[in-house]
Design a protein around this motif. Structure first.
Motif, PDB file in Angstrom:
ATOM      1  N   HIS A 183      17.456  -0.753   1.774  1.00  0.00           N
ATOM      2  CA  HIS A 183      18.892  -0.813   2.006  1.00  0.00           C
ATOM      3  C   HIS A 183      19.229  -0.698   3.486  1.00  0.00           C
ATOM      4  CE1 HIS A 183      18.516   0.199  -2.270  1.00  0.00           C
ATOM      5  NE2 HIS A 183      19.693  -0.362  -2.420  1.00  0.00           N
ATOM      6  N   ASP A 184      18.423   0.028   4.256  1.00  0.00           N
ATOM      7  CA  ASP A 184      18.681   0.133   5.691  1.00  0.00           C
ATOM      8  C   ASP A 184      18.102  -1.043   6.476  1.00  0.00           C
ATOM      9  OD1 ASP A 184      15.940   0.612   5.824  1.00  0.00           O
ATOM     10  OD2 ASP A 184      16.149   2.752   6.257  1.00  0.00           O
ATOM     11  N   GLY A 185      17.370  -1.918   5.787  1.00  0.00           N
ATOM     12  CA  GLY A 185      16.836  -3.117   6.421  1.00  0.00           C
ATOM     13  C   GLY A 185      15.607  -2.908   7.277  1.00  0.00           C
ATOM     14  N   ASN A 186      15.049  -1.694   7.269  1.00  0.00           N
ATOM     15  CA  ASN A 186      13.933  -1.382   8.167  1.00  0.00           C
ATOM     16  C   ASN A 186      12.558  -1.508   7.518  1.00  0.00           C
ATOM     17  OD1 ASN A 186      15.700  -0.755  10.282  1.00  0.00           O
ATOM     18  ND2 ASN A 186      15.942   1.358   9.549  1.00  0.00           N
ATOM     19  N   LYS A 187      12.505  -1.543   6.186  1.00  0.00           N
ATOM     20  CA  LYS A 187      11.213  -1.523   5.498  1.00  0.00           C
ATOM     21  C   LYS A 187      11.185  -2.579   4.393  1.00  0.00           C
ATOM     22  CE  LYS A 187      12.056   2.810   4.655  1.00  0.00           C
ATOM     23  NZ  LYS A 187      13.150   3.016   5.610  1.00  0.00           N
ATOM     24  N   ILE A 188       9.975  -2.986   4.038  1.00  0.00           N
ATOM     25  CA  ILE A 188       9.750  -3.938   2.952  1.00  0.00           C
ATOM     26  C   ILE A 188       8.639  -3.381   2.067  1.00  0.00           C
ATOM     27  CG2 ILE A 188       9.024  -6.286   2.332  1.00  0.00           C
ATOM     28  CD1 ILE A 188      10.031  -7.176   5.101  1.00  0.00           C
ATOM     29  N   ILE A 189       8.855  -3.386   0.772  1.00  0.00           N
ATOM     30  CA  ILE A 189       7.808  -2.991  -0.171  1.00  0.00           C
ATOM     31  C   ILE A 189       7.236  -4.255  -0.799  1.00  0.00           C
ATOM     32  CG2 ILE A 189       9.364  -2.683  -2.149  1.00  0.00           C
ATOM     33  CD1 ILE A 189       6.420  -0.354  -1.310  1.00  0.00           C
ATOM     34  N   VAL A 190       5.917  -4.335  -0.906  1.00  0.00           N
ATOM     35  CA  VAL A 190       5.265  -5.523  -1.460  1.00  0.00           C
ATOM     36  C   VAL A 190       4.154  -5.107  -2.416  1.00  0.00           C
ATOM     37  CG1 VAL A 190       5.717  -6.975   0.565  1.00  0.00           C
ATOM     38  CG2 VAL A 190       3.599  -5.643   0.451  1.00  0.00           C
ATOM     39  N   LEU A 191       3.823  -6.010  -3.326  1.00  0.00           N
ATOM     40  CA  LEU A 191       2.632  -5.877  -4.152  1.00  0.00           C
ATOM     41  C   LEU A 191       1.481  -6.525  -3.399  1.00  0.00           C
ATOM     42  CD1 LEU A 191       0.915  -5.530  -6.754  1.00  0.00           C
ATOM     43  CD2 LEU A 191       1.958  -7.637  -7.604  1.00  0.00           C
ATOM     44  N   GLU A 192       0.388  -5.773  -3.229  1.00  0.00           N
ATOM     45  CA  GLU A 192      -0.781  -6.279  -2.511  1.00  0.00           C
ATOM     46  C   GLU A 192      -1.956  -6.388  -3.475  1.00  0.00           C
ATOM     47  OE1 GLU A 192      -3.377  -5.330   1.533  1.00  0.00           O
ATOM     48  OE2 GLU A 192      -2.300  -3.707   0.537  1.00  0.00           O
ATOM     49  N   THR A 193      -2.665  -7.505  -3.417  1.00  0.00           N
ATOM     50  CA  THR A 193      -3.863  -7.699  -4.240  1.00  0.00           C
ATOM     51  C   THR A 193      -5.058  -7.954  -3.335  1.00  0.00           C
ATOM     52  OG1 THR A 193      -3.611 -10.102  -4.456  1.00  0.00           O
ATOM     53  CG2 THR A 193      -2.456  -8.729  -6.059  1.00  0.00           C
ATOM     54  N   THR A 194      -6.247  -7.607  -3.834  1.00  0.00           N
ATOM     55  CA  THR A 194      -7.491  -7.845  -3.105  1.00  0.00           C
ATOM     56  C   THR A 194      -8.351  -8.836  -3.886  1.00  0.00           C
ATOM     57  OG1 THR A 194      -8.637  -6.033  -4.213  1.00  0.00           O
ATOM     58  CG2 THR A 194      -7.424  -5.496  -2.192  1.00  0.00           C
ATOM     59  N   PRO A 195      -9.319  -9.480  -3.245  1.00  0.00           N
ATOM     60  CA  PRO A 195     -10.170 -10.436  -3.951  1.00  0.00           C
ATOM     61  C   PRO A 195     -10.899  -9.851  -5.154  1.00  0.00           C
ATOM     62  CG  PRO A 195     -10.414 -10.704  -1.582  1.00  0.00           C
ATOM     63  CD  PRO A 195      -9.595  -9.461  -1.792  1.00  0.00           C
ATOM     64  N   ASP A 196     -11.151  -8.525  -5.155  1.00  0.00           N
ATOM     65  CA  ASP A 196     -11.836  -7.900  -6.281  1.00  0.00           C
ATOM     66  C   ASP A 196     -10.858  -7.320  -7.307  1.00  0.00           C
ATOM     67  OD1 ASP A 196     -10.946  -5.957  -4.604  1.00  0.00           O
ATOM     68  OD2 ASP A 196     -12.778  -4.763  -4.651  1.00  0.00           O
ATOM     69  N   GLN A 197      -9.614  -7.831  -7.286  1.00  0.00           N
ATOM     70  CA  GLN A 197      -8.609  -7.493  -8.298  1.00  0.00           C
ATOM     71  C   GLN A 197      -8.198  -6.023  -8.298  1.00  0.00           C
ATOM     72  OE1 GLN A 197      -7.216 -10.129 -10.255  1.00  0.00           O
ATOM     73  NE2 GLN A 197      -8.320 -11.177  -8.645  1.00  0.00           N
ATOM     74  N   HIS A 198      -7.988  -5.466  -7.116  1.00  0.00           N
ATOM     75  CA  HIS A 198      -7.385  -4.154  -6.984  1.00  0.00           C
ATOM     76  C   HIS A 198      -5.949  -4.329  -6.512  1.00  0.00           C
ATOM     77  CE1 HIS A 198     -11.557  -2.702  -7.137  1.00  0.00           C
ATOM     78  NE2 HIS A 198     -11.033  -1.562  -7.546  1.00  0.00           N
ATOM     79  N   TYR A 199      -5.045  -3.508  -7.050  1.00  0.00           N
ATOM     80  CA  TYR A 199      -3.629  -3.675  -6.787  1.00  0.00           C
ATOM     81  C   TYR A 199      -3.061  -2.408  -6.166  1.00  0.00           C
ATOM     82  CZ  TYR A 199      -4.673  -7.181 -10.311  1.00  0.00           C
ATOM     83  OH  TYR A 199      -5.258  -8.203 -11.013  1.00  0.00           O
ATOM     84  N   SER A 200      -2.117  -2.594  -5.274  1.00  0.00           N
ATOM     85  CA  SER A 200      -1.443  -1.454  -4.671  1.00  0.00           C
ATOM     86  C   SER A 200      -0.076  -1.894  -4.178  1.00  0.00           C
ATOM     87  CB  SER A 200      -2.257  -0.878  -3.503  1.00  0.00           C
ATOM     88  OG  SER A 200      -2.410  -1.842  -2.474  1.00  0.00           O
ATOM     89  N   LEU A 201       0.782  -0.919  -3.898  1.00  0.00           N
ATOM     90  CA  LEU A 201       2.051  -1.179  -3.243  1.00  0.00           C
ATOM     91  C   LEU A 201       1.891  -0.838  -1.771  1.00  0.00           C
ATOM     92  CD1 LEU A 201       4.601   0.326  -5.800  1.00  0.00           C
ATOM     93  CD2 LEU A 201       4.024  -2.082  -5.455  1.00  0.00           C
ATOM     94  N   ALA A 202       2.373  -1.716  -0.917  1.00  0.00           N
ATOM     95  CA  ALA A 202       2.277  -1.496   0.523  1.00  0.00           C
ATOM     96  C   ALA A 202       3.678  -1.472   1.123  1.00  0.00           C
ATOM     97  CB  ALA A 202       1.434  -2.585   1.188  1.00  0.00           C
ATOM     98  N   LEU A 203       3.928  -0.479   1.958  1.00  0.00           N
ATOM     99  CA  LEU A 203       5.205  -0.344   2.658  1.00  0.00           C
ATOM    100  C   LEU A 203       5.043  -0.936   4.047  1.00  0.00           C
ATOM    101  CD1 LEU A 203       8.080   0.904   2.366  1.00  0.00           C
ATOM    102  CD2 LEU A 203       7.150   2.968   3.474  1.00  0.00           C
ATOM    103  N   LEU A 204       5.877  -1.924   4.381  1.00  0.00           N
ATOM    104  CA  LEU A 204       5.760  -2.644   5.646  1.00  0.00           C
ATOM    105  C   LEU A 204       6.942  -2.346   6.561  1.00  0.00           C
ATOM    106  CD1 LEU A 204       4.795  -6.212   4.332  1.00  0.00           C
ATOM    107  CD2 LEU A 204       3.285  -4.245   4.712  1.00  0.00           C
ATOM    108  N   ASN A 205       6.696  -2.473   7.855  1.00  0.00           N
ATOM    109  CA  ASN A 205       7.751  -2.437   8.851  1.00  0.00           C
ATOM    110  C   ASN A 205       8.443  -3.799   8.859  1.00  0.00           C
ATOM    111  OD1 ASN A 205       9.194  -2.629  11.347  1.00  0.00           O
ATOM    112  ND2 ASN A 205       7.952  -0.973  12.181  1.00  0.00           N
TER     113      ASN A 205
END
Length: 221
Positions: free
Chosen positions: A62-84
């Motif tokens: 809401h403040d426009g400063n961060k982005i949350i994304v779904l991240e995947t790896t080639p070996d099928q591991h998943y995580s949420l990543a918080l970006l600038n």
């Protein structure tokens, strides 16, 4: 000009649209990426924030400063990543000790946590809240084989589409009591709930013989 999206989901706040875009490797034909791009609605400028990443389903804070994304790896591991949001650099990767598969994370109103529908190893889905700056999470709906859709967040309710009663409809979880209520009653299905600007109406997509149609209804407790 706009890059080719890698999925249909995008996030729009404060005059900025954030989306995931398909990008092939310049050398290897079998390798491709999903990068995060930001489109300025006022200037029309579309910039790439990340390179050689596998990021999907972004949501801008809401403040426009961060982005949350779904991240995947080639070996099928998943995580949420918080970006600038200014440069696309990772602020923090959120832990995933249960190895859930995340779908369409959405920031809470205070930008301190995100809501996301998750799928466990059995294929069951639930609605989960995960805090961004501490290793803590909360399951809001029981795990079941009913598909749970993209959440829409308000102060008192979490709206989402689910197939609890054979037909997909929009439901709401009361954030104070945890009670789940059915909101829409569409014959062929209701999806992708969203609220209008003053939070007085619910807009959703209804399936019909003519394709998906937008409908709205007054919010009534």
């Amino acid at each position: 000009f706009r890059a080719v999206s890698s999925d249909d989901q995008f996030s729009c706040r404060n005059g900025q649209i954030v989306y995931a875009a398909y990008e092939p490797d310049l050398r290897w034909g079998w390798r491709d990426y999903s990068v995060i791009r930001m489109l300025n609605l006022h200037s029309g400028k579309d910039i790439r924030l990340t390179r050689k990443t596998k990021y999907f389903s972004p949501d801008i804070s809401h403040d426009g400063n961060k982005i949350i994304v779904l991240e995947t790896t080639p070996d099928q591991h998943y995580s949420l990543a918080l970006l600038n949001a200014a440069n696309g650099k990772i602020i923090r990767r959120l832990g995933n000790p249960n190895q859930y598969y995340y779908t369409y994370p959405k920031f809470d109103l205070d930008d301190q946590s995100v809501f996301t529908s998750v799928r466990n190893a059995k294929g069951q889905m639930a609605l989960m809240q995960q805090w961004l700056y501490k290793d803590s999470s909360k399951i809001w709906t029981p795990f079941s084989y009913k598909v749970t859709g993209i959440p829409e967040i308000t102060k008192d309710y979490i709206f989402f589409a689910a197939s609890y009663n054979k037909t997909d409809n929009v439901y709401a979880v009361n954030r104070n009591t945890g009670a789940i209520s059915q909101v829409t009653d569409e014959r062929y299905g209701a999806y992708q709930p969203a609220l209008n600007f003053d939070r007085s109406k619910l807009i959703f997509s209804e399936f019909s013989i003519y394709g998906n149609q937008l409908k709205q209804m007054n919010l009534d407790t």
